[in-house]
Design a protein around this motif. Sequence first.
Motif, PDB file in Angstrom:
ATOM      1  N   VAL A 180       4.110  -7.767   1.067  1.00  0.00           N
ATOM      2  CA  VAL A 180       3.135  -6.860   0.461  1.00  0.00           C
ATOM      3  C   VAL A 180       3.510  -5.435   0.844  1.00  0.00           C
ATOM      4  CG1 VAL A 180       0.694  -6.247   0.296  1.00  0.00           C
ATOM      5  CG2 VAL A 180       1.363  -8.642   0.694  1.00  0.00           C
ATOM      6  N   VAL A 181       3.698  -4.566  -0.131  1.00  0.00           N
ATOM      7  CA  VAL A 181       4.096  -3.184   0.123  1.00  0.00           C
ATOM      8  C   VAL A 181       2.873  -2.277  -0.013  1.00  0.00           C
ATOM      9  CG1 VAL A 181       5.640  -1.300  -0.513  1.00  0.00           C
ATOM     10  CG2 VAL A 181       6.393  -3.673  -0.782  1.00  0.00           C
ATOM     11  N   ILE A 182       2.613  -1.507   1.038  1.00  0.00           N
ATOM     12  CA  ILE A 182       1.444  -0.630   1.063  1.00  0.00           C
ATOM     13  C   ILE A 182       1.716   0.673   0.306  1.00  0.00           C
ATOM     14  CG2 ILE A 182      -0.114   0.679   2.565  1.00  0.00           C
ATOM     15  CD1 ILE A 182      -0.462  -2.385   2.668  1.00  0.00           C
ATOM     16  N   GLU A 183       0.740   1.107  -0.470  1.00  0.00           N
ATOM     17  CA  GLU A 183       0.824   2.389  -1.171  1.00  0.00           C
ATOM     18  C   GLU A 183      -0.208   3.381  -0.630  1.00  0.00           C
ATOM     19  OE1 GLU A 183       1.209   4.012  -5.701  1.00  0.00           O
ATOM     20  OE2 GLU A 183      -0.184   2.359  -5.374  1.00  0.00           O
ATOM     21  N   LYS A 184      -1.453   2.936  -0.492  1.00  0.00           N
ATOM     22  CA  LYS A 184      -2.545   3.806  -0.047  1.00  0.00           C
ATOM     23  C   LYS A 184      -2.778   3.593   1.449  1.00  0.00           C
ATOM     24  CE  LYS A 184      -7.518   4.473  -0.784  1.00  0.00           C
ATOM     25  NZ  LYS A 184      -8.712   3.961  -1.533  1.00  0.00           N
ATOM     26  N   PRO A 185      -2.600   4.624   2.266  1.00  0.00           N
ATOM     27  CA  PRO A 185      -2.815   4.478   3.707  1.00  0.00           C
ATOM     28  C   PRO A 185      -4.241   4.042   4.027  1.00  0.00           C
ATOM     29  CG  PRO A 185      -1.693   6.540   3.216  1.00  0.00           C
ATOM     30  CD  PRO A 185      -2.162   5.985   1.903  1.00  0.00           C
ATOM     31  N   ALA A 190      -9.222  -4.194   0.160  1.00  0.00           N
ATOM     32  CA  ALA A 190      -7.867  -4.405   0.694  1.00  0.00           C
ATOM     33  C   ALA A 190      -6.784  -4.276  -0.371  1.00  0.00           C
ATOM     34  CB  ALA A 190      -7.782  -5.764   1.384  1.00  0.00           C
ATOM     35  N   LEU A 191      -6.974  -4.902  -1.522  1.00  0.00           N
ATOM     36  CA  LEU A 191      -5.931  -4.875  -2.543  1.00  0.00           C
ATOM     37  C   LEU A 191      -5.762  -3.489  -3.164  1.00  0.00           C
ATOM     38  CD1 LEU A 191      -6.396  -8.324  -4.340  1.00  0.00           C
ATOM     39  CD2 LEU A 191      -4.792  -7.689  -2.526  1.00  0.00           C
ATOM     40  N   ASP A 192      -6.746  -2.594  -2.979  1.00  0.00           N
ATOM     41  CA  ASP A 192      -6.607  -1.221  -3.472  1.00  0.00           C
ATOM     42  C   ASP A 192      -5.516  -0.466  -2.723  1.00  0.00           C
ATOM     43  OD1 ASP A 192      -8.726  -1.690  -5.179  1.00  0.00           O
ATOM     44  OD2 ASP A 192     -10.218  -0.812  -3.840  1.00  0.00           O
ATOM     45  N   HIS A 193      -5.150  -0.955  -1.535  1.00  0.00           N
ATOM     46  CA  HIS A 193      -4.134  -0.300  -0.715  1.00  0.00           C
ATOM     47  C   HIS A 193      -2.724  -0.796  -1.030  1.00  0.00           C
ATOM     48  CE1 HIS A 193      -6.922   1.764   2.114  1.00  0.00           C
ATOM     49  NE2 HIS A 193      -7.746   0.824   1.663  1.00  0.00           N
ATOM     50  N   VAL A 194      -2.628  -1.807  -1.879  1.00  0.00           N
ATOM     51  CA  VAL A 194      -1.340  -2.421  -2.202  1.00  0.00           C
ATOM     52  C   VAL A 194      -0.696  -1.710  -3.382  1.00  0.00           C
ATOM     53  CG1 VAL A 194      -0.211  -4.549  -2.967  1.00  0.00           C
ATOM     54  CG2 VAL A 194      -2.098  -4.660  -1.323  1.00  0.00           C
ATOM     55  N   GLY A 195       0.593  -1.409  -3.236  1.00  0.00           N
ATOM     56  CA  GLY A 195       1.327  -0.804  -4.342  1.00  0.00           C
ATOM     57  C   GLY A 195       2.164  -1.807  -5.106  1.00  0.00           C
ATOM     58  N   GLY A 196       2.540  -2.895  -4.426  1.00  0.00           N
ATOM     59  CA  GLY A 196       3.359  -3.913  -5.067  1.00  0.00           C
ATOM     60  C   GLY A 196       3.763  -4.990  -4.082  1.00  0.00           C
ATOM     61  N   TYR A 197       4.693  -5.820  -4.527  1.00  0.00           N
ATOM     62  CA  TYR A 197       5.097  -6.984  -3.750  1.00  0.00           C
ATOM     63  C   TYR A 197       6.617  -7.114  -3.767  1.00  0.00           C
ATOM     64  CZ  TYR A 197       0.150  -7.966  -4.262  1.00  0.00           C
ATOM     65  OH  TYR A 197      -1.222  -7.860  -4.237  1.00  0.00           O
ATOM     66  N   ALA A 211       1.992   4.338   3.665  1.00  0.00           N
ATOM     67  CA  ALA A 211       2.773   4.111   2.450  1.00  0.00           C
ATOM     68  C   ALA A 211       4.189   3.672   2.806  1.00  0.00           C
ATOM     69  CB  ALA A 211       2.815   5.372   1.610  1.00  0.00           C
ATOM     70  N   GLY A 212       4.632   2.588   2.175  1.00  0.00           N
ATOM     71  CA  GLY A 212       5.967   2.058   2.426  1.00  0.00           C
ATOM     72  C   GLY A 212       6.006   0.961   3.458  1.00  0.00           C
ATOM     73  N   ASP A 213       4.920   0.757   4.212  1.00  0.00           N
ATOM     74  CA  ASP A 213       4.892  -0.346   5.172  1.00  0.00           C
ATOM     75  C   ASP A 213       4.965  -1.681   4.427  1.00  0.00           C
ATOM     76  OD1 ASP A 213       4.668   1.390   7.281  1.00  0.00           O
ATOM     77  OD2 ASP A 213       2.539   1.016   7.650  1.00  0.00           O
TER      78      ASP A 213
END
Length: 215
Positions: A70-75, A84-91, A178-180
């Motif tokens: 899971v790649v984080i977009e929103k810190p 939780a899923l609002d913080h995800v940018g992609g997979y 972001a990017g984690d």
Amino acid sequence: MRLVRFVEFGKKIICVGRNYAAHAKELGNAIPDEKPLVFLKPATAYITQGKFIRLPPDCNELHHEVELGVVIEKPGKNITLSSALDHVGGYVLCLDMTARDIQTKLKAKGAPWELAKAFDTSCPVGDFIPKDRVPDPDNIQLWCKVNGQPRQDGNTKDMIFRVPQILSYISQYFTLEAGDLILTGTPEGVGPVKPGDTIEAGMSVNDFKMTFKVQ
């Protein structure tokens, strides 16, 4: 999209262990029942397709573990389940390469796992997949083959802790940036690989595949 290059700027890789009951059982481990089991990898663990997986020093038993990343977009910090899923940018499809013999020795001593889990090349990753192409991260088929022979075949619906639970829990301890990358655990069927082997992994999202060689 900047997140396509998450391996270039992501600061940390946070991993969940024993998140599939069948995998925990196959290694004789206790199954977590209240909180996820968490460990870390440094960004130097990343490799992308075209690069080689290399055994760490003193390793004689390297195992493959296919996982959904899971790649984080929103810190965020102290993230709620509902958001939780609002913080995800992609997979991303990942391998959590594990020096199993080293891990076994460390576990026997009650020592941390990092030498077995966080060495250079221990986190091969595929291409970034935007969130809108993954309608349900908790229902994705994952598979892994070694030299064309099936090894792992599981589904994220069998995870003990689902993606929102994982993100909410770990964000209590680590600010997500972001990017984690968050690795969510592996299904059963893990096994050894050796130099010269080819590992192929895939997921049911757009029939995505990736291939890595062990050197």
